[in-house]
Design a protein around this motif. Sequence first.
Motif, short mmCIF file in Angstrom:
data_model
loop_
_atom_site.label_atom_id
_atom_site.label_comp_id
_atom_site.label_asym_id
_atom_site.label_seq_id
_atom_site.Cartn_x
_atom_site.Cartn_y
_atom_site.Cartn_z
N PHE A 173 -1.65 1.39 -13.46
CA PHE A 173 -0.69 1.00 -12.43
C PHE A 173 -1.20 -0.31 -11.67
O PHE A 173 -0.46 -1.31 -11.48
N ALA A 175 -4.18 5.22 -12.79
CA ALA A 175 -4.54 4.29 -11.86
C ALA A 175 -4.79 2.85 -12.45
O ALA A 175 -4.26 2.08 -11.89
N GLY A 226 2.88 15.98 -11.19
CA GLY A 226 3.02 16.94 -12.45
C GLY A 226 1.71 17.50 -12.78
O GLY A 226 1.27 18.70 -13.41
N TYR A 227 0.40 16.83 -12.38
CA TYR A 227 -0.74 17.34 -12.56
C TYR A 227 -1.38 18.27 -11.39
O TYR A 227 -2.28 18.93 -11.28
N LEU A 287 4.42 5.57 -5.30
CA LEU A 287 4.86 5.60 -6.93
C LEU A 287 3.82 6.52 -7.56
O LEU A 287 4.00 7.18 -8.38
N GLY A 317 0.87 -1.26 -0.05
CA GLY A 317 0.08 0.09 0.01
C GLY A 317 0.93 1.38 0.21
O GLY A 317 0.59 2.10 -0.59
N VAL A 318 1.64 1.28 0.96
CA VAL A 318 2.81 2.50 0.97
C VAL A 318 3.35 2.75 -0.36
O VAL A 318 3.48 3.73 -1.10
N GLN A 319 3.89 1.68 -0.83
CA GLN A 319 4.73 1.72 -2.03
C GLN A 319 3.93 2.05 -3.31
O GLN A 319 4.57 3.00 -4.06
N MET A 320 2.95 1.54 -3.31
CA MET A 320 1.94 1.91 -4.65
C MET A 320 1.66 3.32 -4.46
O MET A 320 1.52 4.20 -5.40
N TYR A 348 -6.44 12.88 -5.23
CA TYR A 348 -6.77 12.08 -6.25
C TYR A 348 -7.98 10.90 -5.75
O TYR A 348 -9.02 10.74 -6.16
N ARG A 369 4.25 10.28 -7.11
CA ARG A 369 5.19 10.81 -7.94
C ARG A 369 4.63 10.91 -9.24
O ARG A 369 4.98 11.69 -9.96
N ARG A 370 3.94 9.98 -9.86
CA ARG A 370 3.49 9.74 -11.38
C ARG A 370 2.57 10.99 -11.45
O ARG A 370 2.47 11.57 -12.56
#
Lengths: 160, 160
Positions: A112, A109, A29-30, A22, A16-19, A37, A25-26
Amino acid sequence: MYRLTNSFPYLLNRVGVQMGELFSRRIAGYGVTLPMYRVMAALWETGDQRLGDLAAMTTIEISTLSRLVGEMKRRGLVTRARLKDNGRTVAINLTPKGRTLVEELIPIAIHFEEVAVRDFPSKSISDLKSVLAEIYESLKSLEPEIEEANKVRKAAKTKA
Amino acid sequence: MYRLTNSFPYLLNRVGVQMGELFSRRIAGYGVTLPMYRVMAALWETGDQRLGDLAAMTTIEISTLSRLVGEMKRRGLVTRARLKDNGRTVAINLTPKGRTLVEELIPIAIHFEEVAVRDFPSKSISDLKSVLAEIYESLKSLEPEIEEANKVRKAAKTKA
DNA sequence: GAACAATAATTGCATTTGCAAATATCGGTC
DNA sequence: GACCGATATTTGCAAATGCAATTATTGTTC
C-alpha cells in the motif's frame, strides 16, 4: 485568503483517513480491524510493552486500547500479564498466532505504501517522513498555550 | 527490515491524531467539536453544499455527517433545506452565527499550522502539501485490487 | 509501618460512529 | 402517466470510543 483544503491538517487527515479505510477493507478478510493491525505491528517492532507505552506508540487512547488488547487476547493474538516485580504494570506480547498473522499483513502494508508513493523519488519521500517526524515533536510546544487559552477563557467566564 | 514507526501511514496518522486532539482541546471552550469545525471551515470555503459533497470534502462518513449537520442545525450554526428543484438533495449553509464563529476559529487553526511547520522552509512545506494532494489521488488506484483480493479470498473460502 | 500521594490499568456510562436498511425523490421507459 | 431503477439522505442498531471514576499496586513521609 485561508482555505481549509490547502491547510496542512486537512491534507494530512484526508490521506490518513482514506489510507486507513482502504487498508481496513483490504485486511477485513483476515478477521482483524485496522487498530488491531496497528497494535500487532507495533508489538512486532517492539515487543513486551506496557499498556501506556503501547498507547503512546500507536496513538490509541489508553482505555480504548485496554479493551482492544482484551479482545485481542480473547482471540489469541496477544498475551497480557501483570509483571511479577511491578504489579501495577502489564506486559503485552504477540502470540505465535499473532506473529504469523502480522507477518502476513505487513507485506500488504508495504505494498500500500509503495503504491501511494510510487510517483515520487524516494528522496522526497524520506524527506517527507522526516518532516512528519519533526512536526510531531514540534506539536509538544502547543500544549502550554492550550492550557493558557482555556484558563483565560474560564477566568473571563467566571467574572461574567 | 520493516518498521511500523518508519512507515508513511504511521507517521501521518500520528501527526493527524495529535494535531486533531490538540486543536479539539483548544477550541472546546467555544462549544464546538473538531468535526463541527471541519464542517464549518469547509462551508466557509465552499458554501451551499449538498450532503454528499460535504462528506467527500471533509472525509466524514455520510451517515455520521447527516447527524452532525442535524446537531449543528439545532445549535444554529448551519441551515439545511431540501432543494425546490430537486427534493432528493439538500443545501447546507453557514448561518451568520456559524460564520462569525468559524471566523474566530480559523486564526487559531492558522496559528496551529504555523507552529507545526515553523522549523521548515516554506518551499519544503508547499512541496509536502502537493505531495499529500497527489498521494490522495494515487490511492484511487488501490480500490480495484482490494475488491479483487477479497473476491479471491471469498472464492477460496467457498471451495474449502 | 501506617497513612497518603503517585502511578498504571480497567471499567461505568454516555456519546459517537458506521454499516445496512429504509425512506424519499427523480429520471427514464413502455 | 404508471412502473422501475438510480440517486440522495436519513435512521435503526450494534459496536467503538473517550472521559471520569474506580481499582490495584507501588513509592514516600512521618
